[in-house]
Write a protein that holds these residues in place. Structure first.
Motif, PDB file in Angstrom:
ATOM      1  N   THR A  16     -46.091 -17.854  15.595  1.00 49.21           N
ATOM      2  CA  THR A  16     -44.531 -17.210  15.496  1.00 49.21           C
ATOM      3  C   THR A  16     -45.030 -15.698  15.955  1.00 49.21           C
ATOM      4  OG1 THR A  16     -44.720 -16.660  13.455  1.00 49.21           O
ATOM      5  CG2 THR A  16     -43.429 -18.517  14.130  1.00 49.21           C
ATOM      6  N   PRO A  17     -44.295 -14.792  16.610  1.00 43.99           N
ATOM      7  CA  PRO A  17     -44.324 -13.564  16.682  1.00 43.99           C
ATOM      8  C   PRO A  17     -44.546 -12.699  15.711  1.00 43.99           C
ATOM      9  CG  PRO A  17     -42.389 -14.039  18.042  1.00 43.99           C
ATOM     10  CD  PRO A  17     -42.692 -15.389  16.945  1.00 43.99           C
ATOM     11  N   GLU A  18     -45.692 -11.818  15.535  1.00 46.75           N
ATOM     12  CA  GLU A  18     -46.004 -10.997  14.596  1.00 46.75           C
ATOM     13  C   GLU A  18     -45.464  -9.577  14.697  1.00 46.75           C
ATOM     14  OE1 GLU A  18     -49.507  -9.333  11.490  1.00 46.75           O
ATOM     15  OE2 GLU A  18     -49.917 -10.989  13.170  1.00 46.75           O
ATOM     16  N   VAL A  19     -43.978  -9.357  14.328  1.00 45.58           N
ATOM     17  CA  VAL A  19     -43.416  -8.326  14.643  1.00 45.58           C
ATOM     18  C   VAL A  19     -42.714  -7.637  13.322  1.00 45.58           C
ATOM     19  CG1 VAL A  19     -42.798  -8.712  17.115  1.00 45.58           C
ATOM     20  CG2 VAL A  19     -41.185  -9.539  15.416  1.00 45.58           C
ATOM     21  N   ARG A  20     -42.254  -6.526  13.500  1.00 45.31           N
ATOM     22  CA  ARG A  20     -41.607  -5.886  12.251  1.00 45.31           C
ATOM     23  C   ARG A  20     -40.247  -5.584  12.537  1.00 45.31           C
ATOM     24  NH1 ARG A  20     -45.091  -3.585   8.171  1.00 45.31           N
ATOM     25  NH2 ARG A  20     -47.061  -4.173   8.591  1.00 45.31           N
ATOM     26  N   LEU A  21     -39.210  -6.246  11.656  1.00 45.27           N
ATOM     27  CA  LEU A  21     -37.585  -5.900  12.002  1.00 45.27           C
ATOM     28  C   LEU A  21     -37.071  -5.124  11.123  1.00 45.27           C
ATOM     29  CD1 LEU A  21     -37.036  -9.740  12.616  1.00 45.27           C
ATOM     30  CD2 LEU A  21     -37.561  -8.136  14.268  1.00 45.27           C
ATOM     31  N   GLY A  69     -41.809 -14.550   6.631  1.00 42.96           N
ATOM     32  CA  GLY A  69     -42.367 -13.264   6.615  1.00 42.96           C
ATOM     33  C   GLY A  69     -42.146 -12.711   4.843  1.00 42.96           C
ATOM     34  N   ARG A  70     -42.266 -11.256   5.040  1.00 41.02           N
ATOM     35  CA  ARG A  70     -42.190 -10.627   3.831  1.00 41.02           C
ATOM     36  C   ARG A  70     -41.420  -9.320   4.003  1.00 41.02           C
ATOM     37  NH1 ARG A  70     -43.483 -14.967   2.419  1.00 41.02           N
ATOM     38  NH2 ARG A  70     -45.048 -15.692   0.953  1.00 41.02           N
ATOM     39  N   LEU A  71     -40.535  -8.922   3.067  1.00 43.76           N
ATOM     40  CA  LEU A  71     -40.187  -7.534   3.053  1.00 43.76           C
ATOM     41  C   LEU A  71     -41.462  -6.415   2.865  1.00 43.76           C
ATOM     42  CD1 LEU A  71     -36.802  -7.538   1.340  1.00 43.76           C
ATOM     43  CD2 LEU A  71     -37.223  -7.792   3.590  1.00 43.76           C
ATOM     44  N   CYS A  72     -41.226  -5.419   3.435  1.00 43.73           N
ATOM     45  CA  CYS A  72     -42.328  -4.234   3.237  1.00 43.73           C
ATOM     46  C   CYS A  72     -41.802  -2.925   3.214  1.00 43.73           C
ATOM     47  CB  CYS A  72     -43.589  -4.497   4.160  1.00 43.73           C
ATOM     48  SG  CYS A  72     -43.204  -4.250   5.840  1.00 43.73           S
ATOM     49  N   TRP A  73     -42.292  -2.175   2.305  1.00 45.86           N
ATOM     50  CA  TRP A  73     -41.762  -0.651   2.345  1.00 45.86           C
ATOM     51  C   TRP A  73     -41.877   0.064   3.506  1.00 45.86           C
ATOM     52  CZ3 TRP A  73     -37.966  -0.330  -1.154  1.00 45.86           C
ATOM     53  CH2 TRP A  73     -38.032  -1.064  -2.202  1.00 45.86           C
ATOM     54  N   THR A  74     -41.026   1.079   3.776  1.00 44.35           N
ATOM     55  CA  THR A  74     -41.252   1.897   4.987  1.00 44.35           C
ATOM     56  C   THR A  74     -40.824   3.152   4.294  1.00 44.35           C
ATOM     57  OG1 THR A  74     -40.769   2.311   7.113  1.00 44.35           O
ATOM     58  CG2 THR A  74     -38.793   1.453   5.978  1.00 44.35           C
ATOM     59  N   GLN A  75     -40.457   4.197   5.256  1.00 45.44           N
ATOM     60  CA  GLN A  75     -39.939   5.513   4.828  1.00 45.44           C
ATOM     61  C   GLN A  75     -38.575   5.732   4.047  1.00 45.44           C
ATOM     62  OE1 GLN A  75     -40.051   8.130   8.143  1.00 45.44           O
ATOM     63  NE2 GLN A  75     -38.880   7.045   9.233  1.00 45.44           N
ATOM     64  N   GLY A  76     -38.598   6.391   3.203  1.00 46.81           N
ATOM     65  CA  GLY A  76     -37.227   6.852   2.651  1.00 46.81           C
ATOM     66  C   GLY A  76     -36.856   5.716   1.528  1.00 46.81           C
ATOM     67  N   GLY A  77     -37.523   4.664   0.939  1.00 47.44           N
ATOM     68  CA  GLY A  77     -37.159   3.934   0.443  1.00 47.44           C
ATOM     69  C   GLY A  77     -36.551   2.699   1.125  1.00 47.44           C
ATOM     70  N   ARG A  78     -37.037   2.581   2.296  1.00 46.57           N
ATOM     71  CA  ARG A  78     -36.393   1.497   2.946  1.00 46.57           C
ATOM     72  C   ARG A  78     -37.299   0.290   3.380  1.00 46.57           C
ATOM     73  NH1 ARG A  78     -33.543   6.102   3.660  1.00 46.57           N
ATOM     74  NH2 ARG A  78     -31.522   6.254   4.668  1.00 46.57           N
ATOM     75  N   TRP A  79     -36.812  -0.687   3.762  1.00 45.29           N
ATOM     76  CA  TRP A  79     -37.638  -1.948   4.103  1.00 45.29           C
ATOM     77  C   TRP A  79     -37.302  -2.337   5.415  1.00 45.29           C
ATOM     78  CZ3 TRP A  79     -35.355  -3.419  -0.960  1.00 45.29           C
ATOM     79  CH2 TRP A  79     -33.992  -4.135  -0.753  1.00 45.29           C
ATOM     80  N   GLU A  80     -38.547  -3.256   5.677  1.00 38.88           N
ATOM     81  CA  GLU A  80     -38.356  -3.744   6.916  1.00 38.88           C
ATOM     82  C   GLU A  80     -38.971  -5.411   6.830  1.00 38.88           C
ATOM     83  OE1 GLU A  80     -40.484  -1.473   9.966  1.00 38.88           O
ATOM     84  OE2 GLU A  80     -42.453  -1.901   8.882  1.00 38.88           O
ATOM     85  N   ILE A  81     -38.731  -6.046   7.776  1.00 39.70           N
ATOM     86  CA  ILE A  81     -39.481  -7.518   7.423  1.00 39.70           C
ATOM     87  C   ILE A  81     -40.522  -7.565   8.429  1.00 39.70           C
ATOM     88  CG2 ILE A  81     -38.991 -10.064   7.991  1.00 39.70           C
ATOM     89  CD1 ILE A  81     -35.910  -9.568   7.790  1.00 39.70           C
ATOM     90  N   LEU A 125     -43.462  -6.102  -3.745  1.00 40.66           N
ATOM     91  CA  LEU A 125     -42.384  -6.800  -2.573  1.00 40.66           C
ATOM     92  C   LEU A 125     -43.227  -7.374  -1.391  1.00 40.66           C
ATOM     93  CD1 LEU A 125     -39.472  -6.182  -1.637  1.00 40.66           C
ATOM     94  CD2 LEU A 125     -40.503  -4.233  -0.298  1.00 40.66           C
ATOM     95  N   GLU A 126     -44.486  -7.024  -0.939  1.00 45.36           N
ATOM     96  CA  GLU A 126     -45.014  -7.614   0.054  1.00 45.36           C
ATOM     97  C   GLU A 126     -45.420  -8.996  -0.227  1.00 45.36           C
ATOM     98  OE1 GLU A 126     -45.385  -4.714  -1.113  1.00 45.36           O
ATOM     99  OE2 GLU A 126     -45.180  -3.316   0.414  1.00 45.36           O
ATOM    100  N   ASP A 127     -45.589  -9.188  -1.649  1.00 42.72           N
ATOM    101  CA  ASP A 127     -46.019 -10.746  -1.994  1.00 42.72           C
ATOM    102  C   ASP A 127     -45.008 -11.484  -2.493  1.00 42.72           C
ATOM    103  OD1 ASP A 127     -48.626  -9.822  -1.647  1.00 42.72           O
ATOM    104  OD2 ASP A 127     -48.840  -9.228  -3.850  1.00 42.72           O
ATOM    105  N   ALA A 153     -32.680  -9.555   3.794  1.00 43.98           N
ATOM    106  CA  ALA A 153     -32.991 -10.126   4.913  1.00 43.98           C
ATOM    107  C   ALA A 153     -32.052 -11.063   5.614  1.00 43.98           C
ATOM    108  CB  ALA A 153     -34.493 -11.044   4.537  1.00 43.98           C
ATOM    109  N   LEU A 154     -31.047 -11.613   4.959  1.00 41.01           N
ATOM    110  CA  LEU A 154     -30.203 -12.502   5.514  1.00 41.01           C
ATOM    111  C   LEU A 154     -28.850 -12.614   4.639  1.00 41.01           C
ATOM    112  CD1 LEU A 154     -30.847 -16.117   5.368  1.00 41.01           C
ATOM    113  CD2 LEU A 154     -32.192 -14.552   4.100  1.00 41.01           C
ATOM    114  N   ASP A 155     -27.768 -12.664   5.166  1.00 39.77           N
ATOM    115  CA  ASP A 155     -26.507 -13.049   4.463  1.00 39.77           C
ATOM    116  C   ASP A 155     -26.128 -14.680   4.596  1.00 39.77           C
ATOM    117  OD1 ASP A 155     -25.688 -13.714   7.208  1.00 39.77           O
ATOM    118  OD2 ASP A 155     -24.144 -11.797   7.212  1.00 39.77           O
ATOM    119  N   GLY A 156     -25.011 -14.852   4.045  1.00 40.15           N
ATOM    120  CA  GLY A 156     -24.845 -16.353   3.738  1.00 40.15           C
ATOM    121  C   GLY A 156     -24.399 -16.895   5.238  1.00 40.15           C
TER     122      GLY A 156
END
Length: 455
Positions: A16-21, A69-81, A125-127, A153-156
């Motif tokens: 699968t694509p190894e990207v950050r969302l 995948g996993r959530l991981c922290w980015t700047q400003g207390g935000r995260w990406e997938i 978070l990354e685990d 990461a997702l809604d209902g």
């Protein structure tokens, strides 16, 4: 007692694509998981093959690869997938000596809470897996599938499409195009793409109070041992129709209004009933109702129906008082709910994204959005005047047939926050609605009485 028998980490069946969302919409949600479960009638245990379920999940994750995948922290207390294919968690369990009838109408507490995977939030978070699933077999031959999906990461809606795709693969049926090609492009809900500045917030006057501190509890301190009670209230199709007619007949000022949806009428009735149950002679107590709105079809142009991220935005009613809600007919409350939902249009969403983008303390927004208001009194909160109502109506859970038949029940698993409710209807068309609600145990008896009497 539920006993864990085996546990698997399931990775995608294909590369699968190894990207950050990244999506601004997903920043307001918690890292915790939304728990739900499906119940299936007694069947032949031989038909329930954990290996088939695991293989089908692996194939589904190759399509819905962000969920592996996993959530991981980015700047400003935000995260990406981070789409790193670390996999989802699949657990096999048994509940010996118990039948599905022992779940007591599936009230989301007690034994029911053991039917979903236990997520360790002390882990980094990354685990932490974005998706975890538990298959539990009961002595009667019935089974449940408990699902824990990360809110960040997702809604209902996205989660339901994934589960139904997984079920179709487990049945060995071919996937159609909408199953095979979900939309994972999170930039569709990134304000840097959608607008050029803060013009929407300024021009249209959206203050986005839904992210601000909710009205605090002004009443008495209550007791130190106050506990949250959970009940499932059942409304027949006729009762729902009656509520809609009562709400539509007047908006509280003697004026005729447009018809209300079932959810709007039920939410208005809930808000009024809960306020009456909490009432202690405190007519001036401020209160508001919060709900979530799926914005997929509210944007211009709309998001793809197969958008697999989180596209649910919070909206709140204007702040009212207990006196406002108690003294006016249910149409008054329902009108406030209807207005809160109606304002979530293209401009509102764009403005909300700009607001979120400019927030300095993301944790404060997450707290205000998800948790009850603090009391004005020092120490632990002793009351909550507000209500958070979530619609799970019209979710297509009847398609979650893994080869054992259609689930006969779908619902939330636990509700530990006071003042939260879920509305669910059955897909068989009989109009019945189940309302799972959590309240201070001291208020629950009065609420149950008021809820039915006022209909």
């Amino acid at each position: 007692m539920v006993n864990i028998q085996s546990s698997y980490t399931v990775t995608p069946s294909e590369p699968t694509p190894e990207v950050r969302l990244f999506s601004l919409c997903e920043q307001i949600k918690l890292r915790t998981h939304a728990p739900s479960f499906y119940a299936y009638n007694p069947t032949n245990f031989d038909k329930i093959n954990i290996h088939n379920l695991r293989d089908a999940l692996s194939k589904a994750l190759s399509i819905y690869y962000p969920f592996a995948g996993r959530l991981c922290w980015t700047q400003g207390g935000r995260w990406e997938i981070h789409c790193n294919a670390k996999g989802a968690l699949l657990i096999e369990a048994s509940c010996k000596g118990k039948t599905l009838e022992d779940l007591r109408d599936f009230v989301p507490n007690g034994l029911v809470t053991q039917l979903i995977p236990n997520i360790d939030y002390s882990a980094p978070l990354e685990d932490t897996p974005i998706l975890a699933v538990q298959l539990t077999r009961f002595s009667c031959g019935g089974v449940t599938v408990g699902v824990a999906m990360c809110r960040g990461a997702l809604d209902g809606t996205g989660g339901m499409r994934f589960i139904n795709t997984w079920a179709k693969l487990a049945r060995g049926e071919p996937l159609d195009e909408s199953d095979q090609y979900p939309c994972h492009d999170r930039t569709e809900l990134n304000s840097r793409k959608m607008s050029t500045g803060s013009e929407f917030s300024d021009k249209n006057g959206h203050d986005h109070s839904e992210y601000g501190t909710p009205p605090p509890w002004l009443g008495s301190l209550g007791t130190e041992d106050a506990k949250v009670a959970v009940e499932v209230m059942k409304l027949t199709g006729e009762q729902v129709k009656k509520l809609k007619m009562k709400a539509t007949s007047t908006n509280g000022n003697g004026e005729m209004t447009k018809p209300f949806s079932s959810f709007e009428a039920i939410a208005g009735h809930l808000w009024k009933s809960v306020s009456k149950a909490r009432y202690e002679g405190n007519s001036a107590q401020p209160t508001r109702l919060t709900t979530l709105v799926n914005c997929r079809n509210r944007l211009k142009p709309p998001l793809p129906p197969v958008y697999a991220g989180n596209a649910a935005f919070p909206t709140t009613t204007p702040t009212c008082t207990f006196g406002d809600l108690i003294e006016n007919p249910v149409g008054f409350a329902a009108t406030k709910v209807k207005g809160a939902i109606a304002k979530v249009d293209d401009e509102f969403v764009r403005s909300a994204l700009e607001y979120i983008d400019n927030v300095k303390d993301m944790n404060l927004i997450r707290y205000n959005f998800h948790y009850p208001a603090k009391s004005v009194h020092k120490g632990p909160s002793k009351g909550n005047p507000n209500l958070f109502v979530v619609s799970w109506m019209n979710f297509s859970y009847e398609h979650a047939d893994f080869g054992w038949g259609v689930p006969y029940y779908f619902g939330p698993v636990y509700m530990d926050a006071e003042g939260k409710a879920f509305c669910l209807n059955k897909p068989n068309g009989d109009g019945m609605v189940h309302v799972a609600i959590s309240l201070d145990s001291a208020h629950m008896p009065a609420f149950k009485k008021i809820f039915y009497e006022d209909i």
